[in-house]
Design a protein around this motif. Sequence first.
Motif, PDB file in Angstrom:
ATOM      1  N   ARG A 118      82.603 -14.320 112.321  1.00 58.23           N
ATOM      2  CA  ARG A 118      82.681 -15.778 112.445  1.00 58.23           C
ATOM      3  C   ARG A 118      84.038 -16.270 111.962  1.00 58.23           C
ATOM      4  NH1 ARG A 118      78.323 -18.724 112.894  1.00 58.23           N
ATOM      5  NH2 ARG A 118      77.155 -17.094 111.837  1.00 58.23           N
ATOM      6  N   HIS A 164      86.755 -18.104 114.314  1.00 55.99           N
ATOM      7  CA  HIS A 164      87.288 -19.427 113.999  1.00 55.99           C
ATOM      8  C   HIS A 164      88.798 -19.391 113.858  1.00 55.99           C
ATOM      9  CE1 HIS A 164      83.619 -21.459 113.978  1.00 55.99           C
ATOM     10  NE2 HIS A 164      83.191 -21.126 112.783  1.00 55.99           N
ATOM     11  N   PRO A 193      79.775 -25.649 115.687  1.00 54.70           N
ATOM     12  CA  PRO A 193      80.673 -26.542 114.953  1.00 54.70           C
ATOM     13  C   PRO A 193      80.996 -27.820 115.714  1.00 54.70           C
ATOM     14  CG  PRO A 193      81.661 -24.358 115.263  1.00 54.70           C
ATOM     15  CD  PRO A 193      80.333 -24.306 115.873  1.00 54.70           C
ATOM     16  N   LYS A 243      85.490 -25.912 111.453  1.00 55.39           N
ATOM     17  CA  LYS A 243      85.629 -24.461 111.568  1.00 55.39           C
ATOM     18  C   LYS A 243      86.240 -23.875 110.304  1.00 55.39           C
ATOM     19  CE  LYS A 243      86.100 -24.248 116.583  1.00 55.39           C
ATOM     20  NZ  LYS A 243      86.478 -25.560 117.096  1.00 55.39           N
ATOM     21  N   GLU A 298      83.692 -23.883 107.605  1.00 48.28           N
ATOM     22  CA  GLU A 298      82.681 -22.850 107.838  1.00 48.28           C
ATOM     23  C   GLU A 298      83.177 -21.482 107.404  1.00 48.28           C
ATOM     24  OE1 GLU A 298      80.993 -22.595 111.709  1.00 48.28           O
ATOM     25  OE2 GLU A 298      80.110 -24.583 111.576  1.00 48.28           O
ATOM     26  N   CYS A 299      84.472 -21.271 107.518  1.00 49.90           N
ATOM     27  CA  CYS A 299      85.014 -19.989 107.058  1.00 49.90           C
ATOM     28  C   CYS A 299      84.832 -19.841 105.554  1.00 49.90           C
ATOM     29  CB  CYS A 299      86.492 -19.864 107.420  1.00 49.90           C
ATOM     30  SG  CYS A 299      86.793 -19.724 109.177  1.00 49.90           S
ATOM     31  N   ALA A 349      79.730 -18.286 116.402  1.00 45.86           N
ATOM     32  CA  ALA A 349      80.814 -19.191 116.007  1.00 45.86           C
ATOM     33  C   ALA A 349      80.893 -20.398 116.923  1.00 45.86           C
ATOM     34  CB  ALA A 349      82.147 -18.448 116.013  1.00 45.86           C
ATOM     35  N   ARG A 350      80.373 -20.272 118.127  1.00 47.74           N
ATOM     36  CA  ARG A 350      80.442 -21.373 119.089  1.00 47.74           C
ATOM     37  C   ARG A 350      79.206 -22.229 119.122  1.00 47.74           C
ATOM     38  NH1 ARG A 350      83.325 -17.719 119.933  1.00 47.74           N
ATOM     39  NH2 ARG A 350      85.450 -18.400 119.980  1.00 47.74           N
ATOM     40  N   ASP A 403      86.671 -25.004 121.815  1.00 45.92           N
ATOM     41  CA  ASP A 403      86.759 -23.557 121.608  1.00 45.92           C
ATOM     42  C   ASP A 403      85.882 -22.763 122.589  1.00 45.92           C
ATOM     43  OD1 ASP A 403      86.165 -21.385 118.735  1.00 45.92           O
ATOM     44  OD2 ASP A 403      87.525 -21.208 120.435  1.00 45.92           O
TER      45      ASP A 403
END
Lengths: 380, 319
Positions: free
Chosen positions: A121, A125, A233, A275, A278-279, A320-321, A372
């Motif tokens: 992920r 991102h 996201p 994003k 989220e990381c 991630a999407r 993205d």
Amino acid sequence: MSLQVEERRDAIGEDGRAVEELVVNVGPSHPSTHGVGRFIVHLDGEVVVKVDPVIGYLHRGIEKMAENRTYLQVMPLTDRLDYVGSMYANWAYCRAVERLADIAVPERAEYIRVIVCELQRIASHMMGVGASAADTGAFTLFVYAFDLRERIVELFEDLCGSRLTYNYVRPGGVSFDLPDGWLDDLSAFLGIVDEKLVEMDQLFFGNVIARGRMKGVGVLSAEDAVAWGITGPSARASGVNWDVRKHDPYSVYPLLDFDVVVGDNGDSYDRGRTKIFECFESAKIIRQAAAKMPGGKIHAPLPRLLAPRAGDAYDHIESARGTLGVYLVSDGSVRPYRMHVRSPAFCNLAVVSKLALGHTLSDLIVIIGSLDPVFGECDR
Amino acid sequence: MSSVMALIWGVVAGLGAGIVIAIAALIGVWWERKVSGRIQLRFGPQQAGPAGLLQTFADTVKLILKEDITPSQADRRMFRMAPFLAFVPIATSMIVLPVAKGWAPLQLAAGALFFIAVPGISAAGILLAGWSSRNTYATLGGVRGAAQVVSYELPRTLSVLALCVLGGTVNLVTLQESWRWWWIAATALGFVVYLIASIAELNRGPFDLPEAESELVAGFFADYSGIRWAVFMMAEYGGIVAASAFAAIAFFGGGFGIRGVAGTVILLAITCVLATVMIWAKWTFPRMRPDQLMSFAWKVLTPMALVQLVIVGVIAVWL
């Protein structure tokens, strides 16, 4: 050329005046990012009045190919769906197979899957944020993001031998156990990831020009996000508090402590910033999972050729999407009767035709970047 | 000097300016690639020559050997003329720069005005390049580029004008001679305005949408390949050096008013620092959107330049 003028169309506008529209093709091959997406844009002067996304340039018939392969042979195909995030693409498929065949995955394998998926992920991102930055001209951020991504990809190479398409998460577990010293390399990575993310956030999202390019561009309201089926996201940046890991939890996520990152405005700026945050959460999850991981098997015992019961199963994960789901129909044989992938990129991309209205062409590029899309997943 | 000598000197100076700008472009491209490389956590050119110094030379040779393509739709004569129309004014403007205290290759009574006015002709080159390509989006890129150059002329001119008010002259040589240390503080605002406006004039850095419109679209010089493209690049890098050198001369007294070779060396050092700042700006910031670019010129830079003019006017009257 990526941009060609196709025709000038004279139309009659709403107030009866003649409107000269310029139809511009943002071609399948973009000079920099995102892959092969085509957008037919109608411009009134500088302002976008209509956008038609045209997809299918990367359609390879993966779902059809899956019907001619055994369940394990389908695995490399899933790598190539969302090639920026192979690990979780594999995992979504494996969950569907495990649900169909009632396979119990050992705990160590679940923890490894979580670690690997969260690393993926972060890597995805970094690709998304880096590509968005490169679109606006901040190429340096792209390189910085890829530096971080490179460290993750090297970890994956040590783990399973591949840098992009891993074929690592398998139905019943994972294919290789962690090599010696891998957890130490992982801690070294986790030691630097937070400061690098902060640096990227300040360098790009703190920059006044980037703010001017991205704030207020492509505002997606929460109601629209739900109505258009946006997940991930892009939806959370609009204030929709939905994350599969929290609201339909799977694997060992219930045992791990993390927050769902929710934004306020739903513009491109928020989508990008979500994003990055989220990381941070992913790094938190990885630390906990690495600490809690038990020993034991990494793969459930399975027959050589898996032939699940006849029936169907759907399972989804948080990629991630967005919500990546796989639907499998089995007729009792060793090959799936039908596989369908619920692709978040496909579902998210349609909203571009709404978000770009009233903005300029440069803004359209920024909006696409902030959503993205990965066309491997979108087109399958 | 006699008119024959003046003519010979004119030719020599002109050729000299052309050579200087070519060398400036050669070194400039190498330096940009090294600096941008280091900013991006990599080294930049390393293989060709020591520290990659011969890289640009190698690239130039490659470009010369490339096929000379003129699009069939394009207006041939205009297409071929456009790069030189962009390049020559910038090379010409370098002639009036006093590279040593008290000496310029061409000592004009209105040197500062010459330096400000002449590079504006390159806007015509940009426009012509886009227009003659007969490619609708190249034309739009060219129009935007020309509009940008013209808009940023105003803050640039005003900031230099502030300096001329302080010095009481538009003769660059005399201006340099009358430079004082406290001018740095008095014209600091003008310096910032000048630097930003110059970056915009050169279609560089955060203001490069017309040329990096090639990320989205065909930019105004997309149809140019080989040596014709190289001429545009020479214009750009020559412009960077010219603008940096002018800022060093005008705002920093060209070597802080020191005579002789030492002064010239310091002048070159300041020029390099300013050129590096321009490179740094390009690789740090994202691009501005065209409407943001224009509103920045008219609503931010021009008022700042006018404020500088007022400050300088007050000082000049007070003194």
